[in-house]
Design an enzyme around this catalytic site. Structure first.
Site, PDB file in Angstrom:
ATOM      1  N   HIS A 171       1.097   5.592  -2.771  1.00 26.06           N
ATOM      2  CA  HIS A 171       2.475   5.569  -2.270  1.00 26.06           C
ATOM      3  C   HIS A 171       3.229   6.700  -2.972  1.00 26.06           C
ATOM      4  O   HIS A 171       2.975   6.969  -4.154  1.00 26.06           O
ATOM      5  CB  HIS A 171       3.183   4.267  -2.671  1.00 26.06           C
ATOM      6  CG  HIS A 171       3.041   3.120  -1.719  1.00 26.06           C
ATOM      7  ND1 HIS A 171       2.971   1.820  -2.160  1.00 26.06           N
ATOM      8  CD2 HIS A 171       2.992   3.069  -0.362  1.00 26.06           C
ATOM      9  CE1 HIS A 171       2.885   1.010  -1.113  1.00 26.06           C
ATOM     10  NE2 HIS A 171       2.890   1.736  -0.020  1.00 26.06           N
ATOM     11  N   CYS A 267       8.144  -0.344  -7.733  1.00 28.46           N
ATOM     12  CA  CYS A 267       7.579  -1.173  -6.649  1.00 28.46           C
ATOM     13  C   CYS A 267       8.283  -2.524  -6.554  1.00 28.46           C
ATOM     14  O   CYS A 267       8.363  -3.114  -5.486  1.00 28.46           O
ATOM     15  CB  CYS A 267       6.101  -1.426  -6.886  1.00 28.46           C
ATOM     16  SG  CYS A 267       5.092   0.038  -6.939  1.00 28.46           S
TER      17      CYS A 267
HETATM   18  N1  ARG Z   1      -0.771  -4.183  -3.976  1.00 32.57           N
HETATM   19  C1  ARG Z   1       0.304  -3.491  -3.332  1.00 32.57           C
HETATM   20  C2  ARG Z   1      -0.232  -2.598  -2.235  1.00 32.57           C
HETATM   21  O1  ARG Z   1      -1.257  -2.014  -2.422  1.00 32.57           O
HETATM   22  C3  ARG Z   1       1.084  -2.701  -4.336  1.00 32.57           C
HETATM   23  C4  ARG Z   1       2.300  -2.062  -3.765  1.00 32.57           C
HETATM   24  C5  ARG Z   1       3.055  -1.298  -4.785  1.00 32.57           C
HETATM   25  N2  ARG Z   1       4.297  -0.892  -4.317  1.00 32.57           N
HETATM   26  C6  ARG Z   1       4.775   0.357  -4.337  1.00 32.57           C
HETATM   27  N3  ARG Z   1       5.992   0.542  -3.961  1.00 32.57           N
HETATM   28  N4  ARG Z   1       4.025   1.357  -4.696  1.00 32.57           N
HETATM   29  O2  ARG Z   1       0.359  -2.476  -1.191  1.00 32.57           O
END
Ligand code: ARG
Length: 284
Positions: A171, A267
């Site tokens: 991300h 996150c």
């Molecule tokens: N386990 C989640 C996923 O893979 C983690 C998300 C983390 N969030 C972020 N904004 N990077 O989607």
């Protein structure tokens, strides 16, 4: 270099407690279902982050966690809110898809008039970052490139598409953080981006703080700034030092349990940006 004094502005955040947090599937390289997760510890660490925001004078809204949605603690992925307008999320993986509706319902119940259910895949602020001049938009692992056009049309802010190439930084918010929106100041980890995107970042943000491999690997870029205080994973010690040198006040946060899901400070934090965005120095 002489820099203007740093100034905090009060923020509104939406967070979701990790009451149902688990790692039962793996959709990013940080997630290992074989590693146990300590939910009471996750709740304590999450509560500490919320309390930090409150003690800094920010407002924290709480989204009710839904059983069976273990990643819902990562509230940043549920929407993008700019000028009081809400672009909902559409998740890349079916395991998270129901989170989108929970977010939309929250916004509709809380007086947001302009709420868009998106056509294209986007995971909220996971892949969108807001500065005064731009909406920075990641792609490569989660958000569809088509979501970039959709966001530009909806928000009327210029979108800069950035290609993510390292699966650890799946991300945008794992590789880049906005430090001061009004001044278009960011920090980022170049290794997470394609050569062309690195060049774009260099051109647009020549004064950016560039993070080391070690700080990026501690998920140090997954940070939240109010313009003065920068809350970031406490293991990112080099980044904390560099922030201090720039006049910021780094606040190290321990979210070790949530790191097992591949997320940290940012996150867990969805920013609710008001109409006009309320930032000093924002160009109309
Ligand atoms: N386990 C989640 C996923 O893979 C983690 C998300 C983390 N969030 C972020 N904004 N990077 O989607």
């Amino acid at each position: 270099m002489s820099r203007p004094p740093r100034r905090a502005t009060p923020r509104r955040y939406l967070m979701c407690p990790p009451a149902h947090f688990k790692v039962t599937y793996s959709i990013n390289p940080w997630m290992d279902p074989a590693k146990p997760v300590d939910v009471p510890l996750a709740l304590t660490q999450w509560g500490d982050l919320r309390d930090r925001y409150l003690s800094l004078g920010h407002t924290v809204e709480v989204l009710e966690p839904v059983p069976g949605l273990p990643d819902m603690v990562f509230a940043a992925n549920g929407a993008t809110v700019v000028d009081g307008r809400v672009l909902g999320a559409r998740f890349a993986f079916r395991q998270r898809s129901l989170e989108a509706a929970a977010h939309l319902a929250w916004f509709r119940a809380h007086g947001y008039a302009e709420v868009r259910e998106p056509e294209h895949i986007n995971e909220g602020e996971g892949d969108f970052a807001v500065t005064a001049s731009y909406l920075l938009a990641g792609r490569g692992f989660r958000a569809s490139p088509l979501s970039h056009g959709e966001a530009q049309e909806f928000f009327g802010r210029p979108v800069i598409g950035l290609d993510l190439i390292d699966p650890r930084y799946y991300h945008l918010d794992t590789a880049l953080a906005v430090l001061d929106e009004a001044a278009d100041e960011i920090m980022y980890y170049p290794g997470a981006f394609s050569a062309g995107s690195r060049e774009v970042l260099r051109r647009l943000f020549p004064d950016a703080l560039v993070a080391s491999d070690a700080d990026a690997a501690a998920l140090g870029l997954n940070a939240v700034s109010d313009g003065l205080h920068v809350l970031l994973p406490q293991a990112a010690v080099g980044l904390a030092e560099a922030l201090r040198e720039r006049g910021y006040l780094p606040v190290g946060v321990d979210l070790s349990e949530l790191l097992k899901g591949g997320g940290s400070v940012k996150c867990c934090t969805l920013e609710l940006r008001p109409d006009g965005c309320g930032w000093p120095g924002v160009r109309p």
